[in-house]
Each structure stands twice: as structure tokens, then as C-alpha cells.
Design an enzyme around this catalytic site. Structure first.
Site, PDB file in Angstrom:
ATOM      1  N   GLU A   1       0.904  -1.303  -0.056  1.00 52.44           N
ATOM      2  CA  GLU A   1       0.221   0.037  -0.140  1.00 52.44           C
ATOM      3  C   GLU A   1       0.680   1.300  -0.056  1.00 52.44           C
ATOM      4  OE1 GLU A   1      -3.114   0.312  -0.594  1.00 52.44           O
ATOM      5  OE2 GLU A   1      -2.500   2.406  -0.747  1.00 52.44           O
TER       6      GLU A   1
ATOM      7  N   LYS B   1       8.425  -1.479  -2.321  1.00 53.76           N
ATOM      8  CA  LYS B   1       7.878  -0.757  -1.248  1.00 53.76           C
ATOM      9  C   LYS B   1       8.713  -0.054  -0.155  1.00 53.76           C
ATOM     10  CE  LYS B   1       4.997   0.968   1.603  1.00 53.76           C
ATOM     11  NZ  LYS B   1       4.194   2.005   1.540  1.00 53.76           N
TER      12      LYS B   1
ATOM     13  N   CYS C   1       5.958   4.539   9.594  1.00 53.45           N
ATOM     14  CA  CYS C   1       6.779   3.997   8.463  1.00 53.45           C
ATOM     15  C   CYS C   1       8.356   4.401   8.069  1.00 53.45           C
ATOM     16  CB  CYS C   1       5.851   3.713   7.185  1.00 53.45           C
ATOM     17  SG  CYS C   1       4.274   2.692   7.829  1.00 53.45           S
TER      18      CYS C   1
HETATM   19  P1  NAD Z   1      -2.033  -0.232  12.467  1.00 54.19           P
HETATM   20  O1  NAD Z   1      -1.202  -0.575  13.971  1.00 54.19           O
HETATM   21  O2  NAD Z   1      -3.100   0.908  12.398  1.00 54.19           O
HETATM   22  O3  NAD Z   1      -3.184  -1.316  12.447  1.00 54.19           O
HETATM   23  C1  NAD Z   1      -2.955  -2.921  12.509  1.00 54.19           C
HETATM   24  C2  NAD Z   1      -3.850  -3.578  12.997  1.00 54.19           C
HETATM   25  O4  NAD Z   1      -3.590  -4.967  12.974  1.00 54.19           O
HETATM   26  C3  NAD Z   1      -4.390  -3.271  14.743  1.00 54.19           C
HETATM   27  O5  NAD Z   1      -5.298  -2.819  14.781  1.00 54.19           O
HETATM   28  C4  NAD Z   1      -4.067  -4.649  15.199  1.00 54.19           C
HETATM   29  O6  NAD Z   1      -4.789  -4.963  16.302  1.00 54.19           O
HETATM   30  C5  NAD Z   1      -4.426  -5.708  13.960  1.00 54.19           C
HETATM   31  N1  NAD Z   1      -3.924  -6.995  14.217  1.00 54.19           N
HETATM   32  C6  NAD Z   1      -2.690  -7.211  14.510  1.00 54.19           C
HETATM   33  N2  NAD Z   1      -2.584  -8.775  14.587  1.00 54.19           N
HETATM   34  C7  NAD Z   1      -3.664  -9.190  14.454  1.00 54.19           C
HETATM   35  C8  NAD Z   1      -4.158 -10.423  14.281  1.00 54.19           C
HETATM   36  N3  NAD Z   1      -3.353 -11.659  14.350  1.00 54.19           N
HETATM   37  N4  NAD Z   1      -5.533 -10.884  13.796  1.00 54.19           N
HETATM   38  C9  NAD Z   1      -6.294  -9.490  13.550  1.00 54.19           C
HETATM   39  N5  NAD Z   1      -5.875  -8.261  13.659  1.00 54.19           N
HETATM   40  C10 NAD Z   1      -4.654  -8.068  14.170  1.00 54.19           C
HETATM   41  O7  NAD Z   1      -1.122  -0.411  11.193  1.00 54.19           O
HETATM   42  P2  NAD Z   1      -1.207   0.299   9.868  1.00 54.19           P
HETATM   43  O8  NAD Z   1      -0.810   1.813  10.210  1.00 54.19           O
HETATM   44  O9  NAD Z   1      -2.590  -0.097   9.539  1.00 54.19           O
HETATM   45  O10 NAD Z   1      -0.074  -0.337   9.180  1.00 54.19           O
HETATM   46  C11 NAD Z   1      -0.364  -1.709   8.727  1.00 54.19           C
HETATM   47  C12 NAD Z   1       0.830  -2.037   7.905  1.00 54.19           C
HETATM   48  O11 NAD Z   1       0.671  -1.388   6.524  1.00 54.19           O
HETATM   49  C13 NAD Z   1       2.266  -1.945   8.429  1.00 54.19           C
HETATM   50  O12 NAD Z   1       2.964  -3.063   7.689  1.00 54.19           O
HETATM   51  C14 NAD Z   1       2.702  -0.610   7.689  1.00 54.19           C
HETATM   52  O13 NAD Z   1       4.086  -0.482   7.571  1.00 54.19           O
HETATM   53  C15 NAD Z   1       1.614  -0.772   6.320  1.00 54.19           C
HETATM   54  N6  NAD Z   1       1.580   0.668   5.854  1.00 54.19           N
HETATM   55  C16 NAD Z   1       1.133   1.570   6.480  1.00 54.19           C
HETATM   56  C17 NAD Z   1       0.755   2.900   5.976  1.00 54.19           C
HETATM   57  C18 NAD Z   1       0.286   3.820   6.608  1.00 54.19           C
HETATM   58  O14 NAD Z   1       0.035   5.187   6.153  1.00 54.19           O
HETATM   59  N7  NAD Z   1      -0.057   3.782   8.113  1.00 54.19           N
HETATM   60  C19 NAD Z   1       0.770   2.974   4.459  1.00 54.19           C
HETATM   61  C20 NAD Z   1       1.288   1.977   3.929  1.00 54.19           C
HETATM   62  C21 NAD Z   1       1.672   0.735   4.375  1.00 54.19           C
HETATM   63  C1  UGA Z   2       4.467   7.537   3.786  1.00 52.25           C
HETATM   64  C2  UGA Z   2       4.500   7.532   2.248  1.00 52.25           C
HETATM   65  O1  UGA Z   2       4.549   8.879   1.955  1.00 52.25           O
HETATM   66  C3  UGA Z   2       3.463   6.679   1.689  1.00 52.25           C
HETATM   67  O2  UGA Z   2       3.583   6.717   0.274  1.00 52.25           O
HETATM   68  C4  UGA Z   2       3.577   5.370   2.401  1.00 52.25           C
HETATM   69  O3  UGA Z   2       2.440   4.519   1.927  1.00 52.25           O
HETATM   70  C5  UGA Z   2       3.484   5.438   3.782  1.00 52.25           C
HETATM   71  O4  UGA Z   2       4.495   6.433   4.154  1.00 52.25           O
HETATM   72  C6  UGA Z   2       3.698   4.303   4.679  1.00 52.25           C
HETATM   73  O5  UGA Z   2       4.243   3.169   4.040  1.00 52.25           O
HETATM   74  O6  UGA Z   2       3.091   4.156   5.669  1.00 52.25           O
HETATM   75  P1  UGA Z   2       2.919   9.106   5.544  1.00 52.25           P
HETATM   76  O7  UGA Z   2       4.042   8.661   6.386  1.00 52.25           O
HETATM   77  O8  UGA Z   2       1.525   8.765   5.927  1.00 52.25           O
HETATM   78  O9  UGA Z   2       3.062   8.389   4.185  1.00 52.25           O
HETATM   79  O10 UGA Z   2       3.098  10.723   5.191  1.00 52.25           O
HETATM   80  P2  UGA Z   2       4.040  11.455   4.256  1.00 52.25           P
HETATM   81  O11 UGA Z   2       3.000  12.351   3.793  1.00 52.25           O
HETATM   82  O12 UGA Z   2       4.955  10.717   3.454  1.00 52.25           O
HETATM   83  O13 UGA Z   2       4.807  12.220   5.481  1.00 52.25           O
HETATM   84  C7  UGA Z   2       5.883  11.525   6.422  1.00 52.25           C
HETATM   85  C8  UGA Z   2       6.710  12.584   7.073  1.00 52.25           C
HETATM   86  O14 UGA Z   2       7.431  13.306   6.332  1.00 52.25           O
HETATM   87  C9  UGA Z   2       5.597  13.397   7.876  1.00 52.25           C
HETATM   88  O15 UGA Z   2       6.458  13.701   9.162  1.00 52.25           O
HETATM   89  C10 UGA Z   2       5.656  14.683   6.978  1.00 52.25           C
HETATM   90  O16 UGA Z   2       5.639  15.955   7.720  1.00 52.25           O
HETATM   91  C11 UGA Z   2       7.238  14.741   6.561  1.00 52.25           C
HETATM   92  N1  UGA Z   2       7.394  15.237   5.298  1.00 52.25           N
HETATM   93  C12 UGA Z   2       6.704  15.067   4.275  1.00 52.25           C
HETATM   94  C13 UGA Z   2       8.052  16.514   5.340  1.00 52.25           C
HETATM   95  O17 UGA Z   2       8.733  16.952   6.225  1.00 52.25           O
HETATM   96  N2  UGA Z   2       8.312  17.216   4.040  1.00 52.25           N
HETATM   97  C14 UGA Z   2       7.853  16.820   2.786  1.00 52.25           C
HETATM   98  O18 UGA Z   2       8.000  17.557   1.842  1.00 52.25           O
HETATM   99  C15 UGA Z   2       6.906  15.710   2.654  1.00 52.25           C
END
Ligand code: NAD
Ligand code: UGA
Length: 483
Positions: free
Chosen positions: A169, A224, A280
């Protein structure tokens, strides 16, 4: 089309699982989406009638939830039932950095992924496509496949088969819905061509075909991690240049604009700030560092580790500047903190620069008043590892021998009375329109405004009489307000 499937399950109802399935449900009304989680409170919040109480805040999310929830989108704790009935299962659980054991501090803790794979192995029926949505170390698909193949299913073993795909994602928080509805690309990695095609058909309901990329599974997993590493590297690069701007008289916004016009560099992700946060960037770079070290690529590991080192240094640098400008001491001085979320338009505070900076200011003895439009004080208490001052007082804890400062939270912006300084840490819209002329009259003098996001109007602040430090603005260096 995908007429052979009816039910899709997502394990993990977090910042990714929740919005991703919500958008999919809105785009594929003929499919049912079951979002399951072991966290009861979280599921309760996803099912809350009051849409302002959803567990995460994302612009546009509640409107789509209103039209899909309990129609073809279901949130529940019934993991077993959802797995049993689903043809496709997304694993979207947390993958934080390991805190102990082999690879601690760098590699990802895969215990939640492993637990999910075991649940899928136990409860699934027939052929199931298992999709890695979580961000995972390269070759995790192999681990998942091994678990799926090796769990003892007793007599039903022969009825089960699996295809594992990687479908990382790329949404960013604060614009998750926009990113999901109109992604730059959808990446599908795998070996089973028919499973890849089926997953692609679901996305094709709203994503143009040419934006859907197919790769082998390891390229998808590595792409990713690399994508996040490149983005974080840009932020560290521009932040490092901001320090040079401050001592040379250059202005980081002007430098960003000038380099961003080069089409090879591009203008996005060049905003200097208090240091990148979010759950992340750091975790995924550490993962890459671990991978490089594991394969003996020390120079590669060091290169990427430096992106994190600069980020840590940069956050400390901001605290030092505040202390220096306030005559070398902030003990018992009131400092207003504007913003605690790691970026605007989210309630997420994971790895927010505000955590490190506020902890350091409190350690220096400052009395912080923290405002954020979406983060609640309970979360700040967890992040700072310290109760609010008012609660310490209520519990009659004697804090007098402690040189440490304190913090309180405010829901509104009537917080500037007698403040020595204001520090902007998150770029919320609300902070762009503050009337600094009025604020100055309330503050202690000499008053300071530290803008780590460069969002305030420099001329208006100057007119108000408040001393201004704006990140990367070297033109403020030689003015009388420089200490
Ligand atoms: P999060 O902590 O918000 O959510 C994860 C959820 O999974 C929790 O609610 C937890 O209770 C649940 N969980 C854990 N083990 C479980 C199980 N065995 N059965 C059912 N539920 C279970 O995490 P997130 O921010 O959604 O991130 C999830 C993944 O996606 C991570 O690997 C992260 O790196 C990736 N990712 C996050 C973002 C982002 O913007 N947060 C963007 C892209 C990718
Ligand atoms: C980031 C990536 O942008 C997503 O593509 C990815 O899916 C995600 O991580 C993930 O794997 O979790 P996110 O962390 O939600 O998304 O937010 P960003 O907009 O990337 O910002 C990350 C950090 O960098 C923030 O603290 C933001 O304030 C900072 N940032 C971003 C800056 O200081 N300057 C910029 O120009 C951009």
C-alpha cells in the site's frame, strides 16, 4: 470479471486496512468486505454510529463509511468466520521494528503477520488468495507460504490451497482516500498469474489498467521499502539544506522552489519541517539497513542509516535553537506547542517529531501547553510517558524537587497568555490564520515564534513585534532579534 469471488477479508483494521477496504467496498458494490481485528475497542469505534468517533481521522473517510458500512462493508472481531467465508484475504497488520532478540532495533517484528498466516491456514476453505498488504521485509512471502503449507489441518488438509501475492500500500495519511481513489500505481507481485489477474480485476473497477504493475514477488516487496526510503531521503536532504540556509542567509523555500523546477528532481516532498515522522519511514529504512547488513553490504547499510541519523540530529537542533533564543534557559517558561500529529490532517502521532521535541523541552524545564485539533490528550500522555500537570496536581504528587517541566493540553487556541514562546510543529490550516498582532499583546516579552513548518506569514509576524525564527530562513539571521 471477478465473478468467481464474493467475499474479501482484511486482517487488521488500522490506518491501512480500514480506509483501503472502505474505498474498495465503495468501488466494488457487488463484493462483501469483512474487516477483522483482534482489538475490540478499535472495531467498536469503526462501528460507532457517531462518525466523528471513528478510530482514525482521514478527510473524506466518514462520508464513504456512511454509504458502505453494514451494506457491503463489515467491521468485526470474528476473524475465524471472515476467513472461512473469504476467497481473498488481505493481511494488513502492524509490522513494527523488533525491540528485542535477533535483529532488534532494525528488522521487522513479524509476529502479527505470522499469527495472521496461522489463522488463515487453520480456518480458510478451498483455494484462498493471500495478499500481503502490510509492508514486509523482502522474502516474507516465502515465510507466509511456508506457514500456510505446514500447519497441521488434519483431515481437511487436502481441501486447502493458497496463492500468496504482494500488493503493498502506498497511501499517505491525511490524504488516504485521495491516494486510494486515484493511486499513482497499484503494484501486484507474484507467481500465480491467474491470482494476479483476479486481484487486478478488482482494482480495474476504478484504476486505469495502465497504472497496474506486475512484478515478481520480491521486486514488489523491495519496491515498497525503496519507495519509502527515497521519500524519507528527500525530506532529510531538504532539512539538512535548511541548516545551511540559516547560516548563509539563503531561504529554504526559495531553494526548494528553484531545485523543484528541474523536472528530473520534481517539486514534491521538498518541504522542510521538524523532521519526518509517521509509523513507516524510520521502520522501513531500518528494515532496508538490516537487509543490506544481512547480505554484507555495509556501505549500502551506512548510506541509508544516515537518512535517519540526520533526522534525529535535525529534531534535536530545533530544541537547541529554542533554548538558545530564550537566553539559554527555558526552565519554568511557558511554551505553546502548535500541533502534535506527525503531519496535518491525521490524528496519528506515531514517531511524530513533536514527541522528541516536547520531551526535550520538558526535560529542560519548560511548561508546555499543547494544542492539536485531532490528537487527544490521552495519546499525548502515552507518547510523552508523563501525565498532564493538572492530573499530577489532582493526585497531589510532589513535583517540587524535580527540575523537570510539565505539559497541559488545550482544546482551543486561547492559550497565549504569558507565553514566552510559540512553537509550530504541525502544519494544520488553523495555525495559518492566527492573528499574531493580538497574540503578541498576551505574550510575555520578549516574545518568540518558532515556525518549524514555515507556514506563518513572515511580514505579519514581524509587524506584530514577535521575534521570529522560521526553519531555513536565513534572512532572519542578522536582525536584532538574533540572540
Ligand atoms: P495499525 O497498527 O494501525 O493497524 C494494524 C492492526 O492490525 C491493529 O489494529 C491490530 O490490532 C491488528 N492486528 C494485529 N495482529 C492481528 C491478528 N493476528 N488478527 C487480527 N488483527 C490483528 O497499522 P497500519 O498503520 O494500518 O499499518 C499496517 C501495515 O501497513 C504496516 O505493515 C505498515 O508498514 C503498512 N503501511 C502503513 C501505512 C500508513 O500510512 N499507516 C501506509 C502504507 C503501508
Ligand atoms: C508515507 C508515504 O508517503 C506513503 O507513500 C507510504 O505508503 C506510507 O509512508 C507508509 O508506508 O506508511 P505517511 O508517513 O503517511 O506516508 O506521510 P508522508 O506524507 O509521507 O509524511 C511523512 C513525514 O514526512 C511527515 O512527518 C511529514 O511531515 C514529513 N514530510 C513530508 C516533510 O517534512 N516534508 C515533505 O515535503 C513531505
Amino acid at each position: 470479471m471477478y465473478s468467481t469471488i464474493k467475499n474479501i477479508c482484511c486482517i487488521g483494521a488500522g490506518y491501512v486496512g480500514g480506509p483501503t477496504m472502505t474505498v474498495m467496498a465503495s468501488k466494488c458494490p457487488d463484493l462483501n468486505f469483512h474487516v477483522v481485528d483482534i482489538n475490540k475497542e478499535r472495531i467498536k469505534a469503526w462501528n460507532n454510529e457517531d462518525l466523528s468517533k471513528l478510530p482514525i481521522f482521514e478527510p473524506g473517510l466518514k462520508e464513504i463509511i456512511a454509504s458502505t458500512r453494514n451494506k457491503n462493508l463489515f467491521f468485526s472481531n470474528k476473524v475465524k468466520n471472515a476467513i472461512e467465508s473469504s476467497d481473498i484475504i488481505f493481511i494488513s497488520v502492524n509490522t513494527p521494528t523488533k525491540t528485542k532478540g535477533l535483529g532488534a532495533g532494525k528488522s521487522s517484528d513479524l509476529k502479527w503477520v505470522e499469527a495472521s498466516a496461522r489463522e488463515v491456514a487453520r480456518f480458510s476453505k478451498g483455494h484462498t488468495i493471500v495478499v500481503e498488504k502490510s509492508t514486509l521485509p523482502v522474502r516474507t512471502a516465502e515465510v507466509i507460504q511456508n506457514i500456510l503449507n505446514s500447519v497441521d489441518f488434519n483431515s481437511s488438509k487436502n481441501d486447502k490451497s493458497f496463492s500468496v501475492l504482494s500488493n503493498p500500500e502506498f497511501l499517505s495519511e491525511g490524504k488516504a482516500i485521495e491516494d486510494l481513489e486515484n493511486p499513482d500505481r497499484v503494484l501486484i507481485g507474484g507467481e500465480d498469474k491467474s491470482a494476479m489477474s483476479l486481484l487486478s480485476q478488482i482494482y480495474e473497477s476504478w484504476v486505469p489498467k495502465e497504472k497496474i504493475l506486475f512484478t515478481n514477488i520480491w521486486s514488489s516487496e523491495l519496491a515498497k521499502l525503496t519507495s519509502n526510503a527515497f521519500l524519507a531521503q528527500r525530506v532529510s536532504s531538504i532539512n539538512s539544506i535548511s541548516a545551511i540556509c540559516e547560516v548563509t542567509g539563503a531561504n529554504i523555500r526559495e531553494v526548494s522552489r528553484a531545485i523543484g523546477k528541474d523536472s528530473r528532481i520534481g517539486s514534491k516532498f521538498l518541504d522542510s519541517g521538524p523532521g519526518f515522522g509517521g509509523s513507516c519511514f524510520k521502520k522501513d529504512i531500518l528494515n532496508l539497513v538490516y537487509l543490506a547488513e544481512y547480505f554484507g553490504l555495509e556501505e549500502v547499510a551506512k548510506f541509508w542509516e544516515e537518512v535517519i541519523n540526520i533526522n534525529n540530529w535535525h529534531q534535536k537542533r530545533i530544541t537547541k535553537i529554542v533554548v538558545k533564543k530564550l537566553f539559554g534557559t527555558i526552565s519554568q517558561k511557558k511554551i505553546v506547542i502548535l500541533g502534535f500529529a506527525f503531519k496535518a490532517n491525521t490524528n496519528d502521532t506515531r514517531e511524530s517529531a513533536a514527541i522528541r521535541i516536547c520531551k526535550d523541552l520538558i526535560e529542560e524545564g519548560a511548561e508546555l501547553v499543547i494544542h492539536d485539533p485531532k490528537v487527544n490528550p490521552q495519546q499525548i500522555e502515552i507518547d510523552l510517558g508523563m501525565k498532564q500537570f493538572s492530573e499530577i496536581k489532582n493526585e497531589n504528587i510532589d513535583n517540587s524537587n524535580n527540575n523537570c517541566g510539565s505539559w497541559t493540553f488545550s482544546k482551543n487556541l486561547n492559550i497565549f497568555d504569558n507565553a514566552h514562546a510559540v512553537l509550530v510543529l504541525t502544519e494544520w490550516e488553523d495555525y495559518k490564520n492566527i492573528e499574531w498582532v493580538h497574540v503578541e499583546k498576551k505574550m510575555a516579552r520578549p516574545s518568540w515564534l518558532f515556525d518549524s513548518r514555515s507556514i506563518v506569514d513572515v511580514d505579519l509576524v514581524k509587524k506584530s513585534g514577535i521575534n521570529l525564527w522560521s526553519l531555513g530562513d536565513g534572512s532572519l539571521k542578522n536582525e536584532t532579534n538574533d540572540f
